[in-house]
Design a protein around this motif. Structure first.
Motif, PDB file in Angstrom:
ATOM      1  N   ILE A   1       0.874  -1.171   0.000  1.00 37.97           N
ATOM      2  CA  ILE A   1       0.000   0.000   0.000  1.00 37.97           C
ATOM      3  C   ILE A   1       0.912   1.222   0.000  1.00 37.97           C
ATOM      4  O   ILE A   1       1.701   1.432   0.933  1.00 37.97           O
TER       5      ILE A   1
ATOM      6  N   ARG B   1       2.301   4.983   0.221  1.00 39.09           N
ATOM      7  CA  ARG B   1       3.712   4.827  -0.094  1.00 39.09           C
ATOM      8  C   ARG B   1       4.436   3.855   0.836  1.00 39.09           C
ATOM      9  O   ARG B   1       5.360   3.160   0.433  1.00 39.09           O
ATOM     10  N   ALA B   2       4.083   3.918   2.120  1.00 39.81           N
ATOM     11  CA  ALA B   2       4.959   3.289   3.121  1.00 39.81           C
ATOM     12  C   ALA B   2       5.122   1.787   2.910  1.00 39.81           C
ATOM     13  O   ALA B   2       6.162   1.216   3.274  1.00 39.81           O
TER      14      ALA B   2
ATOM     15  N   ALA C   1      -4.107   7.118   0.152  1.00 35.09           N
ATOM     16  CA  ALA C   1      -3.645   8.251   0.964  1.00 35.09           C
ATOM     17  C   ALA C   1      -4.709   8.533   2.015  1.00 35.09           C
ATOM     18  O   ALA C   1      -5.913   8.570   1.705  1.00 35.09           O
ATOM     19  N   ARG C   2      -4.248   8.690   3.244  1.00 34.46           N
ATOM     20  CA  ARG C   2      -5.191   8.991   4.304  1.00 34.46           C
ATOM     21  C   ARG C   2      -5.413  10.491   4.346  1.00 34.46           C
ATOM     22  O   ARG C   2      -4.455  11.255   4.472  1.00 34.46           O
TER      23      ARG C   2
ATOM     24  N   MET D   1       1.948   0.283   8.788  1.00 33.34           N
ATOM     25  CA  MET D   1       1.099   0.832   9.850  1.00 33.34           C
ATOM     26  C   MET D   1      -0.373   0.460   9.661  1.00 33.34           C
ATOM     27  O   MET D   1      -0.934   0.663   8.587  1.00 33.34           O
TER      28      MET D   1
ATOM     29  N   ALA E   1      -3.493   1.680  11.536  1.00 37.36           N
ATOM     30  CA  ALA E   1      -3.926   2.639  12.575  1.00 37.36           C
ATOM     31  C   ALA E   1      -5.433   2.528  12.776  1.00 37.36           C
ATOM     32  O   ALA E   1      -5.903   1.716  13.562  1.00 37.36           O
ATOM     33  N   THR E   2      -6.233   3.325  12.034  1.00 40.95           N
ATOM     34  CA  THR E   2      -7.688   3.125  12.084  1.00 40.95           C
ATOM     35  C   THR E   2      -8.081   1.868  11.314  1.00 40.95           C
ATOM     36  O   THR E   2      -9.169   1.341  11.496  1.00 40.95           O
TER      37      THR E   2
ATOM     38  N   GLY F   1      -8.470   2.009   8.123  1.00 40.73           N
ATOM     39  CA  GLY F   1      -9.220   2.497   6.965  1.00 40.73           C
ATOM     40  C   GLY F   1      -8.507   2.248   5.644  1.00 40.73           C
ATOM     41  O   GLY F   1      -9.128   1.779   4.686  1.00 40.73           O
TER      42      GLY F   1
HETATM   43  C1  PRP Z   1      -0.096   5.538   6.415  1.00 40.91           C
HETATM   44  C2  PRP Z   1       0.261   4.079   6.524  1.00 40.91           C
HETATM   45  C3  PRP Z   1      -1.043   3.399   6.245  1.00 40.91           C
HETATM   46  C4  PRP Z   1      -2.038   4.355   6.830  1.00 40.91           C
HETATM   47  C5  PRP Z   1      -2.532   3.817   8.142  1.00 40.91           C
HETATM   48  O1  PRP Z   1      -0.154   5.935   5.098  1.00 40.91           O
HETATM   49  O2  PRP Z   1       1.285   3.687   5.658  1.00 40.91           O
HETATM   50  O3  PRP Z   1      -1.283   3.176   4.877  1.00 40.91           O
HETATM   51  O4  PRP Z   1      -1.364   5.596   7.055  1.00 40.91           O
HETATM   52  O5  PRP Z   1      -3.544   4.599   8.650  1.00 40.91           O
HETATM   53  P1  PRP Z   1      -5.040   4.070   8.764  1.00 40.91           P
HETATM   54  O6  PRP Z   1      -4.952   2.653   9.269  1.00 40.91           O
HETATM   55  O7  PRP Z   1      -5.666   4.989   9.749  1.00 40.91           O
HETATM   56  O8  PRP Z   1      -5.660   4.142   7.405  1.00 40.91           O
HETATM   57  P2  PRP Z   1      -0.449   7.467   4.691  1.00 40.91           P
HETATM   58  O9  PRP Z   1      -1.915   7.646   4.417  1.00 40.91           O
HETATM   59  O10 PRP Z   1       0.166   8.376   5.708  1.00 40.91           O
HETATM   60  O11 PRP Z   1       0.262   7.591   3.311  1.00 40.91           O
HETATM   61  P3  PRP Z   1       1.849   7.432   2.957  1.00 40.91           P
HETATM   62  O12 PRP Z   1       2.188   5.979   3.103  1.00 40.91           O
HETATM   63  O13 PRP Z   1       1.889   7.894   1.543  1.00 40.91           O
HETATM   64  O14 PRP Z   1       2.630   8.313   3.888  1.00 40.91           O
END
Ligand code: PRP
Ligand code: URA
Length: 208
Positions: free
Chosen positions: A75, A77-78, A101-102, A131, A133-134, A136
């Motif tokens: 997913i 970028r990370a 992207a969140r 990660m 987190a929520t 989502g």
């Molecule tokens: C981060 C991370 C997850 C998401 C987790 O990505 O890599 O994809 O947040 O958060 P959630 O469980 O609440 O959805 P981010 O949206 O920051 O994008 P990035 O990887 O491009 O920095």
């Protein structure tokens, strides 16, 4: 569905280095890469095998080979930070990409990119994101991957909040979820506590 928390000593050691706010980009990447290799070993446990007849230098035997091809789906970028480590252990894996992207205000995920190999519907698909987190982003990514035909799916995350695990278990009771470390909670901004901060920013050296 099974949810597995790895709690592996080597992963916990390397993850502590990643969590430290004074750890720079190079060391952050390197430790994520090493953890990804350890996670690949754990995540692929239990993949289905079939018998295959071979001949060793000594005699014929019935060996084993994977039933299905493996497709990694970071997913963006990370999630990209986990790909090289997984590929080191599964070098013939194909890689699909999904960009989520969140939205930092609504905390809701938005898809901005998707490209998958044509064997997605016959493959063991391993979705990777450091990660949860929520939940989502991962939940929406899983929904979209299923719509494109994926049937045999695992989700592998480095750090998860209980809220993220509950969200995946509710929305996707059919998939296996493998998490390296379970943290305490989310804060008011939707960041994992204690977490490691913004994984994408720390991985790519961006800061917003
Ligand atoms: C981060 C991370 C997850 C998401 C987790 O990505 O890599 O994809 O947040 O958060 P959630 O469980 O609440 O959805 P981010 O949206 O920051 O994008 P990035 O990887 O491009 O920095
Ligand atoms: N995304 C991150 O990169 N970190 C968090 O703690 C939550 C979402």
């Amino acid at each position: 569905m099974a949810t597995i928390i790895l709690n592996h000593p080597l992963i916990d050691h390397k993850l502590t280095i990643m969590r430290d706010k004074d750890t720079g980009t190079k060391e952050f990447r390197q430790n994520l890469d090493e953890i990804a290799m350890l996670m690949a070993y754990e995540v692929t446990k239990g993949l289905p095998l079939k018998n295959v007849e071979i001949v060793t230098p000594i005699c014929p035997m019935t060996g084993k080979e994977l039933v299905r091809p493996i497709v990694l789906v970071p997913i963006l970028r990370a999630g990209l930070g986990l790909v090289d480590g997984f590929k080191a252990i599964i070098p013939n894996a194909k890689v699909g990409h999904i960009g989520m992207a969140r939205n930092e205000k609504t905390l809701l995920p938005e898809e901005y990119y998707a490209k998958f190999p044509s064997c997605l519907d016959q493959a063991d698909v391993i979705v990777v994101d450091p990660m949860l987190a929520t939940g989502g982003s991962a939940s929406a990514a899983l929904t979209n991957i299923k719509k494109r035909g994926a049937k045999y799916i695992k989700l592998a995350c480095l750090v998860a909040a209980p809220e993220g695990i509950a969200a995946i278990e509710k929305a996707h009771p059919d998939i296996d979820l493998i998490v390296a470390a379970l943290d305490e909670k989310l804060n008011e901004k939707g960041y994992i506590v204690p977490g490691l901060g913004d994984a994408g920013d720390r991985l790519f050296g961006t800061d917003e």
